[in-house]
Design a protein around this motif. Structure first.
Motif, PDB file in Angstrom:
ATOM      1  N   LEU A   1       0.834  -1.199   0.000  1.00 38.35           N
ATOM      2  CA  LEU A   1       0.000   0.000   0.000  1.00 38.35           C
ATOM      3  C   LEU A   1       0.874   1.256   0.000  1.00 38.35           C
ATOM      4  O   LEU A   1       0.599   2.227  -0.724  1.00 38.35           O
ATOM      5  CB  LEU A   1      -0.913  -0.021   1.234  1.00 38.35           C
ATOM      6  CG  LEU A   1      -2.011   1.046   1.280  1.00 38.35           C
ATOM      7  CD1 LEU A   1      -2.997   0.849   0.131  1.00 38.35           C
ATOM      8  CD2 LEU A   1      -2.757   0.967   2.615  1.00 38.35           C
ATOM      9  N   LYS A   2       1.951   1.205   0.800  1.00 36.76           N
ATOM     10  CA  LYS A   2       2.873   2.348   0.845  1.00 36.76           C
ATOM     11  C   LYS A   2       3.568   2.537  -0.495  1.00 36.76           C
ATOM     12  O   LYS A   2       3.853   3.668  -0.919  1.00 36.76           O
ATOM     13  CB  LYS A   2       3.925   2.139   1.943  1.00 36.76           C
ATOM     14  CG  LYS A   2       3.371   2.121   3.361  1.00 36.76           C
ATOM     15  CD  LYS A   2       2.898   3.487   3.802  1.00 36.76           C
ATOM     16  CE  LYS A   2       2.455   3.470   5.270  1.00 36.76           C
ATOM     17  NZ  LYS A   2       1.935   4.783   5.701  1.00 36.76           N
TER      18      LYS A   2
ATOM     19  N   LYS B   1       9.898   5.708   7.077  1.00 38.21           N
ATOM     20  CA  LYS B   1       8.447   5.726   7.195  1.00 38.21           C
ATOM     21  C   LYS B   1       7.874   4.314   7.097  1.00 38.21           C
ATOM     22  O   LYS B   1       6.920   3.950   7.795  1.00 38.21           O
ATOM     23  CB  LYS B   1       7.845   6.607   6.089  1.00 38.21           C
ATOM     24  CG  LYS B   1       8.228   8.060   6.170  1.00 38.21           C
ATOM     25  CD  LYS B   1       7.627   8.726   7.403  1.00 38.21           C
ATOM     26  CE  LYS B   1       7.939  10.217   7.433  1.00 38.21           C
ATOM     27  NZ  LYS B   1       7.357  10.873   8.624  1.00 38.21           N
ATOM     28  N   LEU B   2       8.461   3.489   6.200  1.00 35.00           N
ATOM     29  CA  LEU B   2       8.038   2.086   6.108  1.00 35.00           C
ATOM     30  C   LEU B   2       8.320   1.364   7.410  1.00 35.00           C
ATOM     31  O   LEU B   2       7.519   0.546   7.882  1.00 35.00           O
ATOM     32  CB  LEU B   2       8.757   1.383   4.955  1.00 35.00           C
ATOM     33  CG  LEU B   2       8.339   1.760   3.540  1.00 35.00           C
ATOM     34  CD1 LEU B   2       9.161   0.979   2.527  1.00 35.00           C
ATOM     35  CD2 LEU B   2       6.858   1.466   3.336  1.00 35.00           C
TER      36      LEU B   2
ATOM     37  N   LEU C   1      16.664  -2.699   4.809  1.00 33.36           N
ATOM     38  CA  LEU C   1      16.102  -1.486   4.219  1.00 33.36           C
ATOM     39  C   LEU C   1      15.327  -0.696   5.263  1.00 33.36           C
ATOM     40  O   LEU C   1      15.108   0.506   5.096  1.00 33.36           O
ATOM     41  CB  LEU C   1      15.180  -1.845   3.043  1.00 33.36           C
ATOM     42  CG  LEU C   1      15.849  -2.571   1.864  1.00 33.36           C
ATOM     43  CD1 LEU C   1      14.829  -2.838   0.782  1.00 33.36           C
ATOM     44  CD2 LEU C   1      17.012  -1.757   1.316  1.00 33.36           C
ATOM     45  N   THR C   2      14.862  -1.387   6.315  1.00 35.93           N
ATOM     46  CA  THR C   2      14.225  -0.721   7.454  1.00 35.93           C
ATOM     47  C   THR C   2      14.735  -1.371   8.728  1.00 35.93           C
ATOM     48  O   THR C   2      15.046  -2.563   8.745  1.00 35.93           O
ATOM     49  CB  THR C   2      12.695  -0.851   7.410  1.00 35.93           C
ATOM     50  OG1 THR C   2      12.336  -2.241   7.533  1.00 35.93           O
ATOM     51  CG2 THR C   2      12.129  -0.312   6.113  1.00 35.93           C
ATOM     52  N   HIS C   3      14.824  -0.558   9.790  1.00 32.79           N
ATOM     53  CA  HIS C   3      15.227  -1.091  11.091  1.00 32.79           C
ATOM     54  C   HIS C   3      14.933  -0.026  12.133  1.00 32.79           C
ATOM     55  O   HIS C   3      14.975   1.184  11.847  1.00 32.79           O
ATOM     56  CB  HIS C   3      16.709  -1.469  11.087  1.00 32.79           C
ATOM     57  CG  HIS C   3      17.082  -2.388  12.224  1.00 32.79           C
ATOM     58  ND1 HIS C   3      17.357  -1.928  13.489  1.00 32.79           N
ATOM     59  CD2 HIS C   3      17.202  -3.743  12.277  1.00 32.79           C
ATOM     60  CE1 HIS C   3      17.640  -2.961  14.269  1.00 32.79           C
ATOM     61  NE2 HIS C   3      17.549  -4.079  13.557  1.00 32.79           N
ATOM     62  N   SER C   4      14.652  -0.481  13.363  1.00 33.47           N
ATOM     63  CA  SER C   4      14.400   0.485  14.443  1.00 33.47           C
ATOM     64  C   SER C   4      15.644   1.322  14.736  1.00 33.47           C
ATOM     65  O   SER C   4      15.553   2.469  15.162  1.00 33.47           O
ATOM     66  CB  SER C   4      13.949  -0.266  15.707  1.00 33.47           C
ATOM     67  OG  SER C   4      14.921  -1.224  16.095  1.00 33.47           O
TER      68      SER C   4
END
Length: 594
Positions: free
Chosen positions: A59-60, A188-189, A214-217
């Motif tokens: 969706l993003k 944002k993801l 590609l994303t991480h806290s």
């Protein structure tokens, strides 16, 4: 409390062991069931979470890409595009999609200038060399108007982003105008994925095809560290194995792992966390059930101990009564054994007498059987002789009938020979006529000269043939005469033999009647001998039955005597056991008092 625990260690252990086994079985079974349910819950929840994460990410991804396609469509239709209208469009898109750091258009013609112009929604507009822009956007331009995505960095903030780009062509001339794009911020993801997580201990991230975050806290992990270097799953799988597009859910080493490909992109969602997230409450219930089970078992053990103490008190009373009763039983058994021995001796004498009587009856029965056997054999021989005579008479009748049939056949043959005479006479008549015709033909052929020569030869051969036929019929007549004489002689001989056969049949019938009389007499003798044998056998069977009964009585008396002796011994043994039990109860009572 003394009465509550009146059991020895062995008795206590034997009563407690079954309850302990049941408790262990219930605990192990329930633990296995809980683990199975936890595994199932982990699998289902992880799959559901991975699907939700994929949907959220797609969706993003899709909303900015849809907006970008709409932006490109508007640019391609607007032939009078200028800097202000483009600036207004990109600014509006940037406001509508805050998950994107910027929307932009890299116009290669620079809106009429030699250099290219990059119009951005965040206000960081730049002017650059057209050739440099073409080199920078070579991949989107090569996509020929299709949407192109790649991993990149935001030109302003320097943060990692996913860049969506698409070449823009003039709708009328199909000339390349430039490249439009937007930057989707990976942080944002990551925030969206963290919002989906059901626990603080659970991590959910996006990695590329090589496993790079590609994303991480922790933002320092993005585009710098590999998932398989920091996760325990890296000890079992390589990136090419784990990220091959297959959806997986694993539960190993107290942790669960899940992976799911995002659509047709090269990126995947990876999920992991401790299984205690799911198992904490289940293990609490398992511990509670085990504690309740243990309490119930302890109560059962206490009840069993109390009940067995009461049983032991009753055992002492029973053992005392048992000692007294066994003494009386031992005395009665000895008296019964003496009486049984006297009865056994008397029955043995009766049995010996009946055995002699039975032997004599069997001897008489055997003699009668021999006589009956001879009578039966004689009757059988006579019956066999009668059957032979009957067969002989039947054969004589058959011979007489056959002989009569032969005579009838010979007479019929004589009639047929007479018919042959007529045929032979007719053949001779035809042959004479053929001979006369052949002679006349020869005369005609001679008068015809050379022309009738061949016909003369044929007529001569016909006459010769007629002469041959006449000679043949003479021989046939002679043979027929001989056959007729032989048949007459055969008829006379057959009629003489028929008379003799009839005489033999009459004699055989007389002999058959006499043998039948002998057979009847032998059958009466055999029947009488058989009746006598039957009577003797019945008498012998009655004697045998009496003897069997007496033997059974004797055996029963002997068994009764043996049983009485065993009862006496058992009574003595029982008395000793009762005494030992009484002494043991007394000893246990003394220990309890001590």
């Amino acid at each position: 409390m003394k009465k509550l625990f009146q059991l020895t260690f062995k008795q206590f252990l034997s009563s407690v062991t079954p309850y302990l086994i049941i408790a262990m079985y219930v605990s192990v079974s329930f633990a296995y069931l809980v683990n199975a349910l936890i595994d199932k819950q982990v699998h289902n929840d992880t799959v559901a979470l991975a699907k939700s994460a994929e949907y959220e990410i797609r969706l993003k991804f899709e909303t900015p890409s849809i907006a970008l396609n709409s932006f490109v469509g508007a640019l391609e239709k607007d032939s009078g595009r200028d800097y202000d209208s483009v600036k207004a469009l990109v600014t509006s898109l940037g406001e509508q999609y805050p998950q994107c750091s910027a929307f932009y258009l890299a116009a290669l013609d620079g809106f009429g200038s030699k250099d290219g112009t990059v119009v951005m929604s965040n206000g960081a507009d730049t002017v650059s060399d057209k050739q440099k822009l073409e080199q920078f956007f070579a991949a989107p331009i090569a996509a020929k108007g299709n949407l192109y995505s790649s991993e990149s960095q935001d030109t302003v903030t320097g943060k990692p982003v996913i860049a969506f780009t698409r070449a823009v062509y003039d709708q009328g001339s199909h000339r390349l105008i430039g490249v439009a794009g937007c930057y989707l911020m990976l942080d944002k993801l990551g925030e969206s994925l963290q919002g989906l997580s059901g626990s603080d201990q659970e991590s959910m991230n996006i990695v590329d095809a090589n496993g790079v975050f590609l994303t991480h806290s922790d933002s320092s992990y993005v585009k710098t560290k590999n998932y398989f270097d920091v996760s325990p799953i890296g000890k079992k799988f390589k990136a090419s194995q784990y990220l091959d597009g297959t959806e997986r859910v694993l539960n190993e080493g107290g942790r669960y792992y899940g992976v799911r490909r995002i659509g047709v992109s090269p990126w995947s969602v990876v999920i992991e966390g401790p299984t205690s997230t799911f198992s904490g409450r289940s293990y609490s219930w398992m511990i509670l059930i085990n504690v309740v089970t243990l309490i119930l078992i302890m109560l059962s053990i206490a009840y069993t101990t109390w009940y067995m103490g009461k049983v032991r008190a009753k055992e002492r009373k029973v053992s005392e009564r048992l000692v007294a009763e066994t003494q009386n039983l031992a005395v009665s058994s000895k008296e019964t054994a003496a009486t049984a021995q006297d009865q056994s001796a008397a029955v043995k004498e009766i049995v010996a007498t009946m055995e002699d009587n039975t032997a004599l009856s069997e001897d008489i029965s055997q003699k009668i059987k021999d006589v009956s056997g001879v009578a039966n054999k004689t009757s059988g021989d006579v019956a066999e002789g009668v059957s032979f005579l009957e067969a002989n008479v039947r054969q004589l009748h058959e011979i007489a009938e056959t002989n009569q049939n032969t005579i009838d056949g010979i007479k019929a043959l004589g009639d047929k020979i007479n018919n042959i005479w007529d045929i032979v006479t007719l053949i001779n008549s035809v042959a004479d006529q053929a001979k006369i015709i052949a002679f006349n033909a020869e005369l005609e052929a001679s008068s015809a000269g050379e022309a009738g020569k061949n016909f003369h030869i044929v007529a001569t051969e016909i006459r010769r043939l007629a002469d041959g036929i006449i000679d043949g019929t003479k021989e046939i007549k002679e043979k027929i005469n001989e056959i007729q004489q032989s048949s007459d002689n055969l008829v006379l001989a057959s009629e003489s033999g028929t008379d003799k056969i009839k005489s033999g049949v009459e004699g055989a019938k007389n002999l058959e009647a006499r043998f039948a009389s002998i057979r009847n007499a032998s059958e009466v003798t055999a029947t009488s001998a058989g009746d006598i044998t039957t009577i003797i056998q019945q008498q012998a069977m009655a004697s045998e039955q009496i003897l069997v009964t007496l033997r059974q009585i004797a055996s029963g008396v002997e068994n009764f005597t043996g049983a009485t002796e065993h009862i006496s011994k058992a009574s003595q043994t029982l008395k000793e056991i009762a005494s030992e039990l009484s002494e043991r109860q007394a000893a246990d009572g003394g220990e309890e008092e001590g």
